[in-house]
Design a protein around this motif. Structure first.
Motif, PDB file in Angstrom:
ATOM      1  N   LEU A 136       0.895  -1.192  -0.107  1.00 29.72           N
ATOM      2  CA  LEU A 136      -0.005  -0.176   0.071  1.00 29.72           C
ATOM      3  C   LEU A 136       1.002   1.185   0.051  1.00 29.72           C
ATOM      4  N   LYS A 137       1.332   1.528  -1.164  1.00 27.81           N
ATOM      5  CA  LYS A 137       2.350   2.737  -1.352  1.00 27.81           C
ATOM      6  C   LYS A 137       1.770   3.969  -0.957  1.00 27.81           C
ATOM      7  N   GLU A 138       0.313   4.154  -1.170  1.00 24.41           N
ATOM      8  CA  GLU A 138      -0.117   5.520  -0.872  1.00 24.41           C
ATOM      9  C   GLU A 138      -0.191   5.602   0.487  1.00 24.41           C
ATOM     10  N   LEU A 139      -0.136   4.411   1.344  1.00 23.45           N
ATOM     11  CA  LEU A 139      -0.445   4.596   2.867  1.00 23.45           C
ATOM     12  C   LEU A 139       0.977   4.192   3.427  1.00 23.45           C
ATOM     13  N   ASN A 140       1.964   5.026   3.765  1.00 21.98           N
ATOM     14  CA  ASN A 140       3.260   4.652   3.896  1.00 21.98           C
ATOM     15  C   ASN A 140       3.537   5.546   5.177  1.00 21.98           C
ATOM     16  N   LYS A 141       2.988   6.362   5.411  1.00 22.39           N
ATOM     17  CA  LYS A 141       3.567   7.255   6.736  1.00 22.39           C
ATOM     18  C   LYS A 141       2.770   6.879   7.946  1.00 22.39           C
ATOM     19  N   PHE A 142       1.506   6.875   8.357  1.00 18.39           N
ATOM     20  CA  PHE A 142       0.853   6.667   9.497  1.00 18.39           C
ATOM     21  C   PHE A 142      -0.138   5.043   9.592  1.00 18.39           C
ATOM     22  N   ASP A 143      -0.070   4.721  10.700  1.00 20.80           N
ATOM     23  CA  ASP A 143      -0.636   3.412  10.764  1.00 20.80           C
ATOM     24  C   ASP A 143      -2.058   3.339  10.619  1.00 20.80           C
ATOM     25  N   THR A 144      -2.662   4.536  10.790  1.00 20.92           N
ATOM     26  CA  THR A 144      -4.112   4.879  10.438  1.00 20.92           C
ATOM     27  C   THR A 144      -4.562   5.857   9.694  1.00 20.92           C
ATOM     28  N   TYR A 145      -5.546   5.803   8.655  1.00 14.70           N
ATOM     29  CA  TYR A 145      -5.566   6.834   7.714  1.00 14.70           C
ATOM     30  C   TYR A 145      -7.407   6.959   7.670  1.00 14.70           C
ATOM     31  N   LEU A 146      -7.429   8.299   7.588  1.00 17.36           N
ATOM     32  CA  LEU A 146      -8.982   8.576   7.609  1.00 17.36           C
ATOM     33  C   LEU A 146      -9.307   9.038   6.135  1.00 17.36           C
ATOM     34  N   ILE A 147     -10.058   8.434   5.463  1.00 17.50           N
ATOM     35  CA  ILE A 147     -10.493   8.726   4.158  1.00 17.50           C
ATOM     36  C   ILE A 147     -12.105   9.268   4.051  1.00 17.50           C
ATOM     37  N   LYS A 148     -12.164  10.493   3.704  1.00 24.26           N
ATOM     38  CA  LYS A 148     -13.450  11.082   3.453  1.00 24.26           C
ATOM     39  C   LYS A 148     -13.914  10.736   1.939  1.00 24.26           C
ATOM     40  N   ASP A 149     -14.989   9.721   1.966  1.00 31.63           N
ATOM     41  CA  ASP A 149     -15.585   9.293   0.853  1.00 31.63           C
ATOM     42  C   ASP A 149     -16.858   9.338   0.512  1.00 31.63           C
ATOM     43  N   LEU A 150     -17.308   9.379  -0.663  1.00 26.92           N
ATOM     44  CA  LEU A 150     -18.994   9.370  -0.683  1.00 26.92           C
ATOM     45  C   LEU A 150     -19.464   8.155  -1.332  1.00 26.92           C
ATOM     46  N   SER A 151     -18.681   7.056  -1.647  1.00 28.02           N
ATOM     47  CA  SER A 151     -18.907   5.779  -2.264  1.00 28.02           C
ATOM     48  C   SER A 151     -19.932   5.016  -1.366  1.00 28.02           C
ATOM     49  N   ILE A 152     -21.082   4.986  -1.833  1.00 26.69           N
ATOM     50  CA  ILE A 152     -21.968   4.332  -0.960  1.00 26.69           C
ATOM     51  C   ILE A 152     -21.646   2.978  -0.656  1.00 26.69           C
ATOM     52  N   ASN A 153     -21.401   2.025  -1.786  1.00 23.53           N
ATOM     53  CA  ASN A 153     -21.019   0.864  -1.791  1.00 23.53           C
ATOM     54  C   ASN A 153     -19.956   0.576  -1.179  1.00 23.53           C
ATOM     55  N   ASN A 154     -18.990   1.373  -1.509  1.00 25.23           N
ATOM     56  CA  ASN A 154     -17.571   1.226  -1.237  1.00 25.23           C
ATOM     57  C   ASN A 154     -16.602   0.158  -2.007  1.00 25.23           C
ATOM     58  N   THR A 155     -17.166  -0.670  -2.727  1.00 26.91           N
ATOM     59  CA  THR A 155     -16.608  -1.669  -3.350  1.00 26.91           C
ATOM     60  C   THR A 155     -15.176  -1.295  -4.110  1.00 26.91           C
ATOM     61  N   ASP A 156     -15.575  -0.287  -4.752  1.00 30.79           N
ATOM     62  CA  ASP A 156     -14.477   0.312  -5.558  1.00 30.79           C
ATOM     63  C   ASP A 156     -13.247   0.646  -4.763  1.00 30.79           C
ATOM     64  N   LEU A 157     -13.605   1.329  -3.590  1.00 38.10           N
ATOM     65  CA  LEU A 157     -12.491   1.930  -2.701  1.00 38.10           C
ATOM     66  C   LEU A 157     -11.785   0.635  -1.924  1.00 38.10           C
ATOM     67  N   ILE A 158     -12.646  -0.320  -1.727  1.00 40.71           N
ATOM     68  CA  ILE A 158     -11.964  -1.508  -1.228  1.00 40.71           C
ATOM     69  C   ILE A 158     -11.067  -2.210  -1.949  1.00 40.71           C
ATOM     70  N   TYR A 159     -11.549  -2.396  -3.442  1.00 37.38           N
ATOM     71  CA  TYR A 159     -10.934  -3.121  -4.607  1.00 37.38           C
ATOM     72  C   TYR A 159      -9.447  -2.452  -4.630  1.00 37.38           C
ATOM     73  N   ARG A 160      -9.433  -1.184  -4.669  1.00 35.96           N
ATOM     74  CA  ARG A 160      -8.238  -0.428  -4.718  1.00 35.96           C
ATOM     75  C   ARG A 160      -7.293  -0.785  -3.849  1.00 35.96           C
ATOM     76  N   TYR A 161      -7.603  -0.931  -2.627  1.00 36.71           N
ATOM     77  CA  TYR A 161      -6.417  -1.486  -1.585  1.00 36.71           C
ATOM     78  C   TYR A 161      -5.969  -2.902  -1.529  1.00 36.71           C
ATOM     79  N   ILE A 162      -6.822  -3.586  -1.994  1.00 37.59           N
ATOM     80  CA  ILE A 162      -6.483  -5.208  -2.160  1.00 37.59           C
ATOM     81  C   ILE A 162      -6.291  -5.584  -3.287  1.00 37.59           C
ATOM     82  N   LYS A 163      -6.544  -5.191  -4.394  1.00 42.53           N
ATOM     83  CA  LYS A 163      -6.446  -5.753  -5.751  1.00 42.53           C
ATOM     84  C   LYS A 163      -5.269  -6.498  -6.093  1.00 42.53           C
TER      85      LYS A 163
END
Length: 586
Positions: free
Chosen positions: A131-158
């Motif tokens: 997860l190159k985007e998440l390289n500084k902190f242990d925890t990230y807060l993502i402000k997102d409007l994706s209702i089903n969040n499938t795309d967001l989840i897939y982005r980080y585990i694909k």
């Protein structure tokens, strides 16, 4: 006793302690932390199952130490990191390890798991993190409007399709967990499972085995899934992290799954992603203090399209006799017009009772409406939930409370109506304003992003929080709320410890609890203590006391003092028949 070593064993019963047993050295290769062992228990020395939580080479005792059974298999169903997490929960939530274990471990799981199905798992100390985007902190807060969040989840585990890394997806309610599970199963097939109270005990046991054996990589569940036996947890994603449903309010262990996720991933040297369109005050504060990283996926949404929002003043409507039951004449007309256009409508109310009242009123107006109620009756089983997921687009109108807000992504939904939402802010709870703001502003942000329209029935459209929600003035609301929290000594500046005392005795016996309050206040006189008083629920009396402790270096020791004081006081004759429950951050 050189031929023996010693083990501390947890038993899946609501006990106040764990037990120490001795084991012959010939079992050393078979027994490790997390092993299931057969132990003699009680006066009759009946053989039962227990879990090893620690191993001791030398142990001295004034009493006879029993020996574990010779009939042992190498059966590990708890990981070392999982048990470390249990011990953290014991310290943080002030509940002994045995009761935590009994609260979160499925019934009969120790007795029913087939020994041959369990592999000898080792916790990976190094987890491959791409997860190159998440390289500084242990925890990230993502402000997102994706209702089903499938795309967001897939982005980080694909990028981990062929790895053994595990991913935990937490949802605030059961319906949402099945909805996310159904979508991810289309992508990952047999690599994912769902874990909540609606699946059978047999399915829970199967999932437990598959998770510890790394046969399941993606786990979608509600708050209880945080305690599963992960081996290689790489990422935990908490969807709608602001939801109060992540807080357990009924069981002995009063944990918050969002906060637990942050600690869990630290133990596994991995990451937590907190997702929300309207973050919690605590998460917002942690971003401001540079404890959490922050990713904003809603930068383009900073102004409300007021043409999409209609506010109906219910006080004015009542004066003019233009509101019948809970629904005004204007809203009824809008719903009718929307249905005639073959469009869907979602109606939100914070009250479960109002769901039925709204339904009855709409049926009287037009009995041909196809209405779905999001209530306990319709969401009572896994089968009924999957039936709704499959058929949700067949309904004209969907009515519900918090759970229904997870379903705003249904096809052709053009109208959203909020009824009596302002009642949330009237509740005597320091988080009431926060919840009120979150519901309003989250929906306003969503309708900005699509072709939906919003109707809000309210008694007080001049309320400052109402105005801030509609104008998406997030910063003003959060900054004001944080200032108030500091003044009135609430989270994130203070840790609240609620002590709930229950008794089946008659009301005159509650005087004993008053005596406890006096002793408690005398012991902790330097701190802010509130006597909430007693509540009668089905002839059971619940007495509530709240203590506010500052978040400083002495917090841990002060919490322990509270726990130790209660342990001592429970031994007094006056309080022996009373049940004490400690709730951290209620």
């Amino acid at each position: 006793m050189k031929n023996y070593f010693f083990v501390n064993v947890l038993i899946n019963l609501p006990l106040d302690k764990y037990y120490t047993y001795k084991a012959n050295n010939k079992h050393k290769k078979k027994i490790e932390i997390g092993s299931v062992v057969s132990i003699p228990f009680g006066n009759n020395n009946e053989l039962i199952k227990g879990v090893v939580i620690s191993i001791i080479n030398n142990f001295k005792s004034n009493y006879i130490i029993k020996e574990i059974s010779d009939n042992q298999n190498k059966n590990v169903i708890f990981t070392k990191k999982q048990i470390k997490f249990f011990k953290w929960a014991e310290e943080y939530y002030l509940l002994n390890l045995s009761k935590i274990f009994h609260t979160i471990v499925p019934n009969n799981i120790l007795e029913s798991i087939n020994n041959s199905n369990i592999k000898n798992q080792k916790d990976n100390k190094k987890i491959n993190n791409n997860l190159k985007e998440l390289n500084k902190f242990d925890t990230y807060l993502i402000k997102d409007l994706s209702i089903n969040n499938t795309d967001l989840i897939y982005r980080y585990i694909k990028n981990d399709v062929n790895s053994k890394n595990q991913f935990l997806i937490l949802t605030p309610n059961i319906y949402y967990s099945f909805e996310v599970y159904k979508r991810l199963k289309l992508i990952y097939e047999n690599q994912c499972c769902v874990y909540n109270s609606k699946i059978s005990l047999k399915e829970k046991q199967k999932n437990w085995i598959n998770i510890i054996n790394n046969k399941i990589r993606i786990i979608i569940g509600v708050k209880s899934a945080i305690f599963l036996p992960f081996n290689n947890l790489k990422l935990s994603i908490v969807l709608n992290e602001h939801e109060n449903l992540y807080k357990e309010n009924e069981k002995k262990l009063r944990y918050n799954a969002r906060d637990c996720s942050v600690m869990l991933t630290k133990i596994y040297n991995s990451k937590t992603i907190l997702v929300s369109e309207t973050p919690s005050i605590e998460s917002y504060y942690n971003v401001q203090k540079n404890k959490y990283g922050y990713i904003n996926n809603t930068k383009n949404i900073n102004k409300t399209n007021l043409k999409k929002v209609l506010t109906i003043n219910t006080v004015e409507k009542k004066i003019k006799n233009k509101i019948y039951g809970l629904i005004s004449d204007d809203l009824i007309k809008k719903i009718k017009k929307n249905v005639n256009k073959k469009s869907k409508c979602i109606i939100y109310t914070p009250s479960s009772k109002n769901i039925y009242l709204i339904n009855n009123q709409l049926i009287k107006y037009d009995k041909n409406y196809k209405i779905l109620l999001f209530n306990k009756n319709n969401l009572k089983s896994k089968k009924s939930i999957f039936h709704i997921i499959k058929n949700i687009n067949k309904y004209d109108i969907i009515i519900g409370n918090q759970t229904v807000l997870s379903s705003l992504n249904i096809k052709n939904c053009k109208l959203i109506a909020l009824i009596d939402t302002d009642k949330i802010s009237n509740k005597p709870n320091y988080k009431a304003n926060e919840k009120y703001f979150q519901i309003l502003s989250s929906i306003v942000q969503r309708i900005n992003n699509n072709s939906q329209k919003l109707i809000i029935q309210t008694n007080n459209s001049t309320n400052q929080i109402f105005k801030q929600s509609l104008s998406l003035n997030n910063k003003t609301f959060y900054d004001n709320e944080i200032k108030e929290r500091k003044i009135y000594k609430y989270s994130p500046y203070y840790r609240i410890i609620r002590i709930e005392i229950t008794t089946n005795k008659s009301s005159n016996k509650i005087n004993n609890v008053d005596e406890f309050y006096k002793k408690f206040k005398l012991k902790f006189k330097l701190f802010d203590i509130s006597n909430i008083g007693n509540i009668n629920i089905n002839n059971k009396y619940k007495y509530i006391i709240e203590l506010k402790l500052p978040q400083n270096k002495l917090l841990k020791s002060n919490k322990n003092k509270v726990q130790n004081f209660i342990k001592i006081i429970k031994k007094e004759k006056l309080f022996k028949e009373m049940n004490f429950t400690i709730d951290i951050d209620p």
